[in-house]
Design an enzyme around this catalytic site. Structure first.
Site, PDB file in Angstrom:
ATOM      1  N   ASP A 119      38.631  42.915  44.246  1.00 23.91           N
ATOM      2  CA  ASP A 119      39.243  44.154  44.694  1.00 23.91           C
ATOM      3  C   ASP A 119      39.163  44.259  46.208  1.00 23.91           C
ATOM      4  O   ASP A 119      38.277  43.678  46.845  1.00 23.91           O
ATOM      5  CB  ASP A 119      38.524  45.353  44.073  1.00 23.91           C
ATOM      6  CG  ASP A 119      38.631  45.382  42.555  1.00 23.91           C
ATOM      7  OD1 ASP A 119      39.615  44.826  42.032  1.00 23.91           O
ATOM      8  OD2 ASP A 119      37.727  45.952  41.915  1.00 23.91           O
ATOM      9  N   LYS A 120      40.058  45.032  46.784  1.00 21.15           N
ATOM     10  CA  LYS A 120      40.107  45.196  48.242  1.00 21.15           C
ATOM     11  C   LYS A 120      38.739  45.530  48.820  1.00 21.15           C
ATOM     12  O   LYS A 120      38.311  44.934  49.812  1.00 21.15           O
ATOM     13  CB  LYS A 120      41.108  46.300  48.601  1.00 21.15           C
ATOM     14  CG  LYS A 120      41.141  46.650  50.081  1.00 21.15           C
ATOM     15  CD  LYS A 120      42.103  47.791  50.363  1.00 21.15           C
ATOM     16  CE  LYS A 120      42.084  48.177  51.841  1.00 21.15           C
ATOM     17  NZ  LYS A 120      42.997  49.310  52.130  1.00 21.15           N
TER      18      LYS A 120
END
Length: 324
Positions: A144-145
């Protein structure tokens, strides 16, 4: 054939007769995936006896003269960008990077630039042989970012296929450090529950009673901070979208900083120093770090294992909690 194509020619031998054309080509070009070869057939890149064939299921015959012209890999759509990377390991087949929090892995709506793929296209310029006909890094898993840590990308089709096979077979070692609210009981265990799109919010994942995909997370509490929070190591037996975040939230211990799955501040002020309370309130990402990654090298078979230290922002948070 022009100068941008590589021409391969063969004569089918009697023992090989009767095989599907795409399967036969896969055996003779093991560095190309079957799906890629099927696409080349359908694009008119294969001739038998000088005649173009578009049928990947055609059976080859003894004595067939088969030619395949593989076009040069074209540039991928994402643009190369000079973005600093922390490279943990790199060779001709793959690269392992320590991704910082805040970096998106792959271009997507709203994140067309400054992604890991943009950075890899620049860093690996000249060393990408092409994935599926494009000169691009092969992304076989994602973070995830706002999750930091280790991620591997392939440079060649054969490496991409080998890594993807290991991920599908769940033979990849993946361990994370996570800071969760409260202290899970028991202190170690497994969380099982199918994960799929939430029926209430399609932008979120959830543990589902019906449908979804099987998911299993093994966890172990490593350090506790009163009853406020705990540092937990999570090891993935499967790899579903947001798996650790969803599974930890499902047992009532969502990750600190994870607003999507209930990680907003739940502070017990009598247990916290002012510094610890401020650190928790000011930590604006999920406290999750991919600290260990291991796999078998798809070209050599050597087992590789890499580690990454907890990043400064996460470590500062732990230090603040340790002083409460």
């Amino acid at each position: 054939m022009n100068d941008t194509q590589a021409l391969h020619t063969w004569t089918v031998e009697t023992p090989q007769a009767g095989a599907r054309l795409d399967r036969w080509l896969t055996e003779h070009l093991p560095d190309q995936s079957r799906s890629r070869l099927k696409a080349l057939i359908e694009d008119g890149c294969v001739t038998i006896g000088g005649q173009v064939t578009l049928d990947a299921s055609r059976k080859v015959r003894a004595g067939d003269q088969i030619a395949l012209a593989i076009p040069e890999a074209v540039a991928a759509q994402p643009q190369a960008e000079s973005i600093p990377l922390v490279v943990v390991y790199e060779d001709a087949d793959l690269i392992v990077v320590d991704k910082p929090a805040g970096m998106v892995v792959h271009p997507a709506p709203g994140s067309h630039s400054a992604t890991l793929v943009n950075a890899l296209l620049h860093h690996c310029a000249g060393s990408l042989s092409g994935i599926g006909g494009e000169k691009r890094p092969g992304i076989v898993h994602r973070l995830d970012k706002d999750t930091s840590g280790l991620i591997v990308a392939a440079k060649t089709d054969i490496a991409h296929r080998g890594l993807a096979t290991q991920f599908a077979a769940h033979t990849i070692t993946r361990a994370y450090k996570a800071l969760c609210w409260g202290v899970p009981m028991p202190r170690s265990g497994s969380i099982a529950g199918n994960i799929g799109r939430s029926t209430h919010d399609r932008k979120k994942m959830a543990v589902l009673k019906r449908g979804g995909r099987e998911a299993l997370t093994n966890y172990k509490v490593e350090r506790v901070f009163g009853t406020v929070a705990a540092l937990v190591e999570c090891r993935l037996a499967t790899g579903r979208t947001h798996q650790i975040r969803v599974h930890m939230a499902s047992i009532g211990h969502s990750l600190v900083g994870d607003a999507t799955y209930g990680g907003r501040a739940r502070l017990k002020k009598h247990e916290l120093s002012q510094a610890a309370e401020a650190a928790l309130r000011n930590f604006h990402r999920q406290a999750l770090h991919a600290w260990q990654l291991g796999f078998s090298h798809p070209a050599t078979g050597e087992r590789l294992l890499f580690g990454s230290n907890i990043p400064n922002d996460f470590n500062d948070l732990l230090n603040s909690l340790g002083e409460m």
